[in-house]
Design a protein around this motif. Structure first.
Motif, mmCIF file in Angstrom:
data_model
loop_
_atom_site.group_PDB
_atom_site.id
_atom_site.type_symbol
_atom_site.label_atom_id
_atom_site.label_comp_id
_atom_site.label_asym_id
_atom_site.label_seq_id
_atom_site.Cartn_x
_atom_site.Cartn_y
_atom_site.Cartn_z
ATOM 1 N N THR A 438 0.914 -0.947 0.195
ATOM 2 C CA THR A 438 -0.041 -0.659 -0.369
ATOM 3 C C THR A 438 1.353 0.897 0.325
ATOM 4 O O THR A 438 0.264 2.549 0.058
ATOM 5 C CB THR A 438 -0.834 0.288 0.965
ATOM 6 O OG1 THR A 438 -0.093 0.446 2.686
ATOM 7 C CG2 THR A 438 -1.891 -1.078 1.477
ATOM 8 N N ASP A 519 -10.307 -12.307 8.903
ATOM 9 C CA ASP A 519 -11.602 -13.925 8.437
ATOM 10 C C ASP A 519 -11.091 -14.740 8.588
ATOM 11 O O ASP A 519 -10.125 -14.913 8.431
ATOM 12 C CB ASP A 519 -11.195 -13.192 6.812
ATOM 13 C CG ASP A 519 -12.188 -13.714 5.885
ATOM 14 O OD1 ASP A 519 -13.004 -14.933 6.455
ATOM 15 O OD2 ASP A 519 -12.322 -14.135 4.928
ATOM 16 N N TYR B 45 -3.873 -11.616 -2.364
ATOM 17 C CA TYR B 45 -3.560 -13.777 -1.761
ATOM 18 C C TYR B 45 -4.567 -13.723 -0.573
ATOM 19 O O TYR B 45 -3.966 -14.500 0.158
ATOM 20 C CB TYR B 45 -1.941 -13.205 -1.396
ATOM 21 C CG TYR B 45 -1.915 -12.045 -0.562
ATOM 22 C CD1 TYR B 45 -2.486 -11.306 0.923
ATOM 23 C CD2 TYR B 45 -0.140 -12.107 -0.357
ATOM 24 C CE1 TYR B 45 -2.054 -10.395 1.031
ATOM 25 C CE2 TYR B 45 0.490 -10.671 0.571
ATOM 26 C CZ TYR B 45 -1.020 -10.251 1.320
ATOM 27 O OH TYR B 45 -0.114 -9.050 2.349
ATOM 28 N N GLN B 46 -5.589 -13.434 -1.260
ATOM 29 C CA GLN B 46 -6.235 -14.357 0.193
ATOM 30 C C GLN B 46 -6.334 -13.825 1.662
ATOM 31 O O GLN B 46 -6.468 -15.080 1.756
ATOM 32 C CB GLN B 46 -6.352 -15.343 -0.299
ATOM 33 C CG GLN B 46 -7.182 -16.100 -1.818
ATOM 34 C CD GLN B 46 -9.130 -15.386 -2.153
ATOM 35 O OE1 GLN B 46 -9.358 -15.847 -1.055
ATOM 36 N NE2 GLN B 46 -8.666 -14.784 -2.579
ATOM 37 N N CYS B 47 -5.947 -12.373 1.805
ATOM 38 C CA CYS B 47 -5.495 -12.903 3.446
ATOM 39 C C CYS B 47 -7.285 -13.167 4.300
ATOM 40 O O CYS B 47 -6.652 -13.092 5.418
ATOM 41 C CB CYS B 47 -5.106 -11.710 3.828
ATOM 42 S SG CYS B 47 -5.619 -9.890 3.077
ATOM 43 N N GLY B 48 -8.453 -12.441 3.476
ATOM 44 C CA GLY B 48 -9.382 -11.969 4.265
ATOM 45 C C GLY B 48 -9.554 -10.518 4.942
ATOM 46 O O GLY B 48 -10.694 -10.509 5.416
ATOM 47 N N THR B 49 -8.274 -9.833 4.613
ATOM 48 C CA THR B 49 -8.419 -8.112 5.268
ATOM 49 C C THR B 49 -10.090 -7.584 4.657
ATOM 50 O O THR B 49 -10.724 -7.095 5.237
ATOM 51 C CB THR B 49 -7.206 -7.238 4.698
ATOM 52 O OG1 THR B 49 -6.745 -7.811 5.321
ATOM 53 C CG2 THR B 49 -7.574 -5.959 5.777
ATOM 54 N N ARG B 65 -13.842 -11.301 -0.543
ATOM 55 C CA ARG B 65 -12.451 -12.383 -0.961
ATOM 56 C C ARG B 65 -13.216 -13.085 -2.157
ATOM 57 O O ARG B 65 -12.016 -13.629 -2.639
ATOM 58 C CB ARG B 65 -12.481 -12.774 0.593
ATOM 59 C CG ARG B 65 -11.206 -14.011 0.113
ATOM 60 C CD ARG B 65 -10.619 -14.280 1.221
ATOM 61 N NE ARG B 65 -11.310 -14.912 2.676
ATOM 62 C CZ ARG B 65 -11.455 -16.031 1.897
ATOM 63 N NH1 ARG B 65 -10.842 -16.948 1.725
ATOM 64 N NH2 ARG B 65 -12.534 -17.407 2.664
ATOM 65 N N CYS B 98 -6.827 -2.688 1.863
ATOM 66 C CA CYS B 98 -6.065 -4.091 1.534
ATOM 67 C C CYS B 98 -4.560 -4.228 1.028
ATOM 68 O O CYS B 98 -4.547 -3.065 0.394
ATOM 69 C CB CYS B 98 -6.873 -4.466 -0.169
ATOM 70 S SG CYS B 98 -5.782 -5.659 -1.117
ATOM 71 N N PRO B 99 -3.593 -5.042 1.760
ATOM 72 C CA PRO B 99 -2.258 -4.807 1.815
ATOM 73 C C PRO B 99 -2.266 -5.081 0.296
ATOM 74 O O PRO B 99 -0.601 -4.722 -0.217
ATOM 75 C CB PRO B 99 -2.136 -6.377 2.801
ATOM 76 C CG PRO B 99 -2.979 -6.974 2.377
ATOM 77 C CD PRO B 99 -4.310 -5.941 2.788
#
Ligand SMILES: Cc1cc2nc3c(=O)[nH]c(=O)nc-3n(C[C@H](O)[C@H](O)[C@H](O)COP(=O)(O)OP(=O)(O)OC[C@H]3O[C@@H](n4cnc5c(N)ncnc54)[C@H](O)[C@@H]3O)c2cc1C
Ligand code: SF4
Ligand code: SF4
Lengths: 700, 193
Positions: A438, A519, B45-49, B65, B98-99
């Motif tokens: 970011t 999550d 990358y499916q981190c879920g943030t 996600r 989102c990272p």
């Protein structure tokens, strides 16, 4: 062409160059200069790497039509022994004056083909390489025709340059039999010990009052869980005692001059306000100097946070950061000292304290340097969503290390900063600021946080009955020896692993408990945890003074600030500055085993020039054409390596190059308004020749 | 009775092939979504943030996600026919955090556009189109609002098409150009008769 010849006559290559300890310089023979260029060209297939897209036959036929080309051949692998022999043989058989190989990058095989050229009886610098692989066949894999045309250009340009190349003789310089290591964390200590044990006098420079670095702040170390201080202090003591190591703590590098073999380093010994016993002895105070008794500390009225304890414990203005410091010497923090003099009185006859002490500058000469500048934590409060510095019970991993350590501020009792209570639900948040694109955070993996967070989870289970650790992770990177086994063990002990990155943390203002939001990506369900304590496995970044220090030594850094190695795979400890090497985390995040390995590598590399006694320098120096030089001196300030100076010669002011310092960057040559600077191997006529060959085609 | 009757069908349902076959993926879909959204869902990358930030997720089956993953995998039908597509509030919390610097919100918007091309859209969204067409506002002013505005010392109507109704024509021109109104009317009619 006529122009070129004129320039060539004036070429200063004839000059006898004065470098200490160097054999008589080379001066080309007149006849040789006039000799018509005869160039041999070898085209490499590199298996199908090149031949897969470039039409070798067409390239060869084309090359035959180029001016000065006396011989052309192609071969499967020119770098192989028979391939190299083709070069060597052709030189004698065709009476060549220069060679060209059209193949891969000069970074790979220029040295190989130079050697082959030399074995054929030519000066090795009469070789030129045309890169038709990295810059051509690999990037134009699907355009054979275009690639072949581009290869023709590359070969034509190389032949043009080879036709104008001159003999060059590398200079060698003597190497001072001493080394310097900057930074005394575990990397710097290991490098210094290795160098010292190899018989080399080593200056170990540390900016803090004590050696040890970050490792001395850790409680235990993964995966074996041995106590960090217990395995580190013996090394610290060895460093303090080694006769070949001159330890200079509370010292910074102030200025660097010189080059491999002869670095003149100016060091600033910061005023510590305290004399060591040796210093006192030298000043005639017999039996005096600081013996580490610590009588001064209780009387000092000034209280400051102790950085070693991450500010969680106080220290005085006169202090040692922890009981195991090496050297055992108190230091006065003059920024906060009020000069009340109470410590001077209580120190008494030892006369160790000098409240008027000033910074001192010392100069040392060393042959090679190892930088081991380490790291610090990324200021994680910048990721506002996790609330560090807003919520009392959100702490960093280094704060955790001090809180769980028996010698730390709480005697090893992990407590919540808000109320001193023992936490029962602890969340460890991985990749806090790492793997983050970011712009606020670091794009890289900090490499040791996965493993130390597993260790942290183990440590609380061991110490706090009924505690439940949670590890919020995206991936667990347990790649080292016995690391995956360690992961297995921690999972077996009952740590809960939640595969999800924490989006944000909210604080309950009444209880100071923390609501952790993530999550559970494996269940595909939002997950919430009310935790007593949150530990951020914070990203690491280069230590604060890294940028200034690296610039003094002319070392580059990559985009993320870590110091740049000469080659990421084949030369990870070297830098592009000859004689300067890298050890430990300053080159990129490493755990202790990798840090120590890299330190041993850097020490070994740094000892080679010293044991050789002299080093050869690539002869790409700038040369001054004295007849043309107006002595304006503009170039002197432009040179980034301080290689130029004005001198008086036969009644005139002219510029002189210290060849060992010149890196051949060409800044001066490009600038000089009088055209008085001759860049060996990249001379103006040679480059014009290349441009002409490119723009005007083979005919010119 | 009901049970025994329904059982074979439920069992049938349980036993259908649930494998994701690579050949069912549409790589084209990933590209189109990236083009429209101007963001980079393939870097997820499916981190879920995003899901953890999402105000819709705790109260619904909407999983941002999962939608991003469907784009990465080119699961066009699954994404466009899932009614959850319309549960994004466009709050942009996920985009903030989102990272990988993806804008998941814009990914959702892109897929809504694609769905609409296939007439997949909830009626309430179309009624918004109709409201904009007639008033220039998705949520037109009303008496409660007018009273509130007056109390705050504002004019009863804001300086929009409410105050300058002559500009509604311009808005209608734009909506007509994209056939938005006609399509909305058509679909609403089909659904509501
Ligand atoms: C919370 C945490 C837990 C960890 N746990 C483990 C573990 O269990 N096991 C493991 O293997 N690894 C662990 N690590 C990693 C370990 O700390 C590093 O691998 C190790 O400290 C690297 O050593 P270093 O010498 O490269 O750097 P550092 O330890 O940072 O040392 C650098 C030294 O150089 C000095 N310095 C910096 N700049 C200058 C300058 N310009 N001039 C002079 N001196 C300078 C500094 O003061 C410092 O003393 C952990 C790291 C963290 C953050
Ligand atoms: S710029 Fe040119 S003319 Fe001026 S001092 Fe340097 S070499 Fe001489
Ligand atoms: S926050 Fe970004 S990277 Fe993480 S799952 Fe959502 S879209 Fe992917």
């Amino acid at each position: 062409m006529a122009d070129t010849k004129k320039n060539k006559k004036e070429s200063p290559a004839k000059k006898v160059v004065k470098v200490e300890g160097v054999p008589q310089s080379f001066s080309p023979k007149k006849e040789e200069e006039k000799k018509q260029a005869r160039i041999g060209v070898l085209i490499c297939h590199c298996g199908t790497n090149i031949a897969g897209s470039i039409d070798i036959k067409a390239l060869e036929e084309y090359t035959k039509t180029l001016p000065n080309v006396a011989f052309v051949d192609n071969y499967q692998y020119v770098c192989s022994t028979p391939g190299q022999k083709k070069i060597t043989d052709a030189i004698a058989q065709h009476n060549l004056t220069g060679t060209v190989v059209a193949a891969c990058s000069p970074r790979l095989h220029e040295p190989t083909f130079r050697t082959a050229t030399k074995e054929g009886g030519l000066n090795p610098f009469r070789f030129e390489m045309a890169n038709i692989r990295e810059q051509n066949s690999w990037v134009h894999m699907h355009d054979g025709e275009g690639a072949t045309e581009k290869a023709k250009d590359a070969v034509r340009i190389a032949v043009a340059k080879a036709s104008l190349l001159e003999d060059l003789i590398p200079k060698s310089v003597l190497v001072e039999k001493a080394a310097m290591v900057v930074g005394a964390g575990v990397a710097g200590m290991q490098a210094a010990l290795d160098l010292a044990n190899a018989g080399i006098k080593t200056y170990l420079i540390e900016t803090l009052p004590t050696i040890g670095g970050r490792m001395s702040q850790l409680d235990k170390t993964f995966p074996t869980l041995d106590c960090s201080q217990c395995i580190l202090t013996p090394k610290m003591v060895d460093v303090g005692r080694a006769p070949n190591i001159e330890l200079m703590t509370y010292t910074e590098v102030d200025a660097v001059e010189g080059y491999i073999g002869n670095f003149d380093v100016t060091l600033r010994k910061k005023a510590s306000g305290v004399l060591s016993m040796a210093q006192a002895e030298a000043m005639g105070i017999s039996g005096g100097g600081c013996n580490g008794c610590g009588d001064c500390e209780p009387v000092c009225p000034v209280i400051k946070p102790n950085d070693f304890e991450m500010g969680m414990k106080p220290r005085k203005a006169i202090y040692i950061s922890h009981p195991q410091v090496v050297p055992l010497l108190y230091t006065i923090d003059f920024d906060s000292c009020v000069k009340c003099g109470l410590c001077v009185t209580v120190c008494g006859d030892k006369k160790a304290i000098d409240l008027e002490m000033k910074d001192e500058f010392v100069k040392v000469k060393v042959g090679t340097v190892v930088l081991a500048l380490g790291f610090e934590l990324f200021p994680i409060e910048k990721k506002e969503e996790w609330g560090y510095k807003r919520f009392e019970n959100v702490i960093t991993s280094l704060e955790f290390e001090r809180l769980i350590c028996a010698s730390g501020p709480t005697g090893g009792h992990l407590v919540r900063p808000s109320d001193g209570k023992t936490p029962k639900k602890v969340a460890f948040i991985l990749c806090a600021g790492s793997r983050d694109n970011t712009g606020i955070g670091k794009p890289y993996c900090s490499r040791f946080c996965c493993m130390y967070s597993l260790k942290h989870a183990h440590q609380i289970i061991e110490k706090i009955p009924g505690v439940q650790p949670y590890i919020f992770y995206m991936d667990i990177r347990s790649f080292g020896k016995m690391y995956e086994e360690f992961y297995y063990r921690i999972q077996d002990e009952g740590t809960k692993f939640i595969r999800g990155r924490v989006s944000h943390i909210l604080e309950d203002p009444a209880t100071k408990n923390l609501m952790v939001h993530s999550d559970d990506t494996l269940l595909d369900q939002p997950f919430r945890l009310e935790a007593d304590l949150v530990v951020l496995a914070t990203a690491v970044q280069p230590s604060v003074d890294t940028d200034r220090t690296r610039k003094l030594f002319g070392v580059s850094c990559s985009m993320d600030g870590w110091l740049l190695e000469a080659h990421p795979k084949l030369n990870p400890c070297g830098t592009t500055t000859a004689g300067v090497f890298l050890a430990g985390v300053c080159q990129g995040p490493k755990d202790i085993p990798d840090t120590v390995a890299s330190a041993e590598g850097a020490a070994s590399a740094a000892s080679i020039p010293i044991h050789m006694g002299e080093v050869e320098l690539e002869p790409y120096f700038a040369q001054c054409i004295e007849e043309k030089c107006a002595g304006c001196g503009m170039c002197v300030n432009l040179c980034p390596y301080k290689a130029l100076a004005l001198i008086e010669k036969e009644g005139r002011t002219v510029m002189e190059v210290t060849e060992a310092k010149c890196k051949g960057c060409g800044t001066c040559g490009g600038f000089c308004p009088g055209g008085a600077i001759w860049m060996q191997h990249f001379a103006t006529p040679q480059i014009i020749g290349q441009i002409d060959a490119f723009l005007l085609g083979g005919a010119q | 009775m009901v049970r025994s009757k329904g059982y074979p069908e439920a069992l049938e349902n349980k036993l259908i092939d649930r494998v994701l076959y690579d050949s069912d993926r549409s790589p084209e879909f990933t590209k189109v979504v990236e083009e429209i959204s101007r963001t980079i869902p393939h870097m997820c990358y499916q981190c879920g943030t995003c899901t953890a930030s999402c105000p819709s997720a705790p109260r619904s089956t909407y999983r941002i996600r999962k939608f991003v993953r469907r784009v990465v995998m080119g699961l066009e039908n699954e994404a466009l026919t899932d009614p959850d597509l319309w549960l994004c509030t466009t709050c942009y919390s996920c985009t903030d955090r989102c990272p990988r610097d993806i804008a998941p919100t814009d990914v959702i918007m892109a897929m809504r556009n694609l769905a609409f091309k296939r007439d997949i859209i909830p009626v309430n969204f179309l009624k918004t189109v109709q409201a904009i067409y007639t008033t220039g506002h998705g949520v037109p002013n009303n008496d409660v609002n007018r009273a509130a505005r007056k109390k705050l010392g504002l004019e009863a109507d804001p300086p929009t098409t409410h105050k300058f109704p002559q500009y509604i024509k311009g808005i209608q021109k734009i909506l007509d150009y994209y056939k938005l109104k006609a399509n909305a009317d058509r679909i609403v009619k089909e659904r509501e008769g």
